[in-house]
Structures are given as C-alpha cells and as structure tokens.
Design a protein around this motif. Structure first.
Motif, PDB file in Angstrom:
ATOM      1  N   UNK A  52      -1.460  32.267 135.719  1.00 40.99           N
ATOM      2  CA  UNK A  52      -0.288  33.455 134.385  1.00 40.99           C
ATOM      3  C   UNK A  52       0.899  32.130 133.894  1.00 40.99           C
ATOM      4  N   UNK A  53       1.378  31.353 134.230  1.00 40.14           N
ATOM      5  CA  UNK A  53       2.132  30.910 133.266  1.00 40.14           C
ATOM      6  C   UNK A  53       1.667  29.862 132.054  1.00 40.14           C
ATOM      7  N   UNK A  54       0.395  29.923 132.445  1.00 40.97           N
ATOM      8  CA  UNK A  54      -0.858  28.704 131.148  1.00 40.97           C
ATOM      9  C   UNK A  54      -0.849  29.385 130.277  1.00 40.97           C
ATOM     10  N   UNK A  55      -1.137  30.761 129.797  1.00 42.62           N
ATOM     11  CA  UNK A  55      -1.488  32.155 129.172  1.00 42.62           C
ATOM     12  C   UNK A  55      -0.562  31.482 128.320  1.00 42.62           C
ATOM     13  N   UNK A  56       0.638  31.487 128.265  1.00 44.49           N
ATOM     14  CA  UNK A  56       1.292  31.296 127.171  1.00 44.49           C
ATOM     15  C   UNK A  56       1.035  30.003 126.059  1.00 44.49           C
ATOM     16  N   UNK A  57       1.082  28.782 126.937  1.00 40.41           N
ATOM     17  CA  UNK A  57       0.862  28.136 126.171  1.00 40.41           C
ATOM     18  C   UNK A  57      -0.424  27.503 125.575  1.00 40.41           C
ATOM     19  N   UNK A  58      -1.073  27.999 126.357  1.00 41.66           N
ATOM     20  CA  UNK A  58      -2.555  28.055 125.910  1.00 41.66           C
ATOM     21  C   UNK A  58      -2.589  29.130 124.044  1.00 41.66           C
ATOM     22  N   UNK A  59      -2.284  30.120 124.266  1.00 42.49           N
ATOM     23  CA  UNK A  59      -1.777  30.832 123.045  1.00 42.49           C
ATOM     24  C   UNK A  59      -1.747  30.168 121.785  1.00 42.49           C
ATOM     25  N   UNK A  60      -0.288  29.475 122.009  1.00 41.18           N
ATOM     26  CA  UNK A  60       0.462  28.906 121.374  1.00 41.18           C
ATOM     27  C   UNK A  60      -0.666  27.341 120.863  1.00 41.18           C
ATOM     28  N   UNK A  61      -1.326  27.131 121.726  1.00 45.78           N
ATOM     29  CA  UNK A  61      -1.869  25.649 121.041  1.00 45.78           C
ATOM     30  C   UNK A  61      -3.522  26.032 120.897  1.00 45.78           C
ATOM     31  N   UNK A  62      -4.305  27.118 120.861  1.00 43.51           N
ATOM     32  CA  UNK A  62      -5.013  27.827 120.216  1.00 43.51           C
ATOM     33  C   UNK A  62      -4.481  28.391 118.493  1.00 43.51           C
ATOM     34  N   UNK A  63      -3.274  28.806 118.223  1.00 44.95           N
ATOM     35  CA  UNK A  63      -3.300  28.789 117.239  1.00 44.95           C
ATOM     36  C   UNK A  63      -2.400  28.122 116.557  1.00 44.95           C
ATOM     37  N   UNK A  64      -2.066  26.483 116.966  1.00 45.04           N
ATOM     38  CA  UNK A  64      -1.665  25.028 116.660  1.00 45.04           C
ATOM     39  C   UNK A  64      -2.749  24.527 116.021  1.00 45.04           C
ATOM     40  N   UNK A  65      -4.185  24.410 117.213  1.00 43.04           N
ATOM     41  CA  UNK A  65      -5.164  24.052 116.503  1.00 43.04           C
ATOM     42  C   UNK A  65      -6.048  24.955 115.234  1.00 43.04           C
ATOM     43  N   UNK A  66      -5.821  26.472 115.327  1.00 42.73           N
ATOM     44  CA  UNK A  66      -6.005  27.258 114.479  1.00 42.73           C
ATOM     45  C   UNK A  66      -5.843  27.236 113.000  1.00 42.73           C
TER      46      UNK A  66
END
Length: 187
Positions: A52-66
């Motif tokens: 669960x600690x990785x979820x928010x980091x991944x969300x931010x990575x996707x937003x940056x990639x988008x």
C-alpha cells in the motif's frame, strides 16, 4: 474503460477535459488530473494490496508521465486505454525495481490468456449489467458504477460526485434494490 462496444461516462468526461486542456484550458487540465487520481488509486490498490505504501507514489508517477506525454495522445483513440498503458508500464517498472519474486503474485491486467474463452460471456454480462444500470437515475447508477465496477472507495466516489458519504451509500442501496426488481421483472 471501453467495454462491450460502449463508451463509459468516465471515458467521455476524461476525454473532454483532456481535449479542452490540450487546447489551452488550464482549469480543465487541473480538473482532469484531479479526477483521474481516484481511478489510478483504485487501479493500483487492486494490484498492490500487499504494497500500500507504493500506491500514492505510482499515482504521482503516472500523473507526471501523463503530463510529460500528453502530446502523444491520439484524439481518435480511447483516452482511458492510453492512461491504462501508462499506469501498467509504471506498475511493471515498480515490480522490476522490487524484484522478480513479487511479480509472480501481482496481476498486471484484469484479463489473462488462461481465461480467454470466457471473455465473450463476461462481455455479454457486462453489457447486460450496463443496460440495467442505464435504467437507474444518476444518483443511484453512478455510485454503483464507481464502487462496484470501477473499484473506487465510498469516500472517493463521494468526492467525485459531490455527494456525502451517506448519500453515496443510500444511492447504492436503493440502486441495488431497484436492480434486483428489474432483474426479477425481466424473468
């Protein structure tokens, strides 16, 4: 989010916001990114229950990639498929960083080759459910769709719809009751 030949309300909403953003509408872009977050969190939560600690980091990575790749979006293609591809790549990158052993336990997609023969049945069932859901008022249909079909939490659905948590729960309860009646009537 394109299932059974129909385009979801989410697909239409996200596509409209991004197209406006690509035309220079900064508030639409901000809203697009804000509304995309709950969907990304739900996507990663289903796949990373043990991390669960990785979820928010991944969300931010996707937003940056988008953000960085928004110029590559082809307007004739489903937006959610484009976002899903980015999210999936970010998930694979995370799993590679964490090691191959964890990759064995985390599904990358909703569908697998092993169950390919059941895709037609699942597609038919989804179309049937969507037809029934379309007969419900928005205050009942949308909470069911967000919670039960898209995997969002009650809180995320409430924020997205501008409703209270209790109103979302009531909408789901009443909507499911109406669906049961519709199914009963069709038999």
């Amino acid at each position: 989010m394109r299932k059974g030949g129909c385009v979801s309300a989410s697909e239409n909403r996200f596509r409209e916001l991004l197209l406006r953003a690509l035309s220079g509408d900064a508030p639409a872009y901000h809203l697009f990114l804000k509304e995309l977050c709950p969907y990304l969190r739900a996507y990663f939560r289903r796949r990373l229950g043990g991390l669960p600690d990785e979820i928010e980091d991944l969300v931010q990575e996707v937003l940056l990639a988008v953000h960085n790749q928004r110029h590559t979006y082809e307007k004739s293609q489903p937006l959610t498929a484009w976002v899903h591809a980015i999210a999936r790549h970010k998930l694979v990158d995370l799993l590679r960083r964490r090691g191959k052993r964890e990759m064995l336990n985390i599904p990358l997609d909703d569908e697998t080759e092993f169950f390919a023969h059941s895709e037609i049945d699942a597609g038919d069932a989804r179309r049937d459910v969507m037809k029934l859901l379309d007969r419900l008022p928005d205050r009942q249909r949308l909470p069911i769709q967000h919670l039960k079909l898209e995997g969002m939490s009650v809180e995320e659905t409430a924020r997205l719809m501008g409703m209270s948590v209790s109103a979302v729960k009531v909408g789901v309860h009443r909507g499911l009751k109406m669906l049961a009646e519709l199914i009963k009537d069709e038999r």
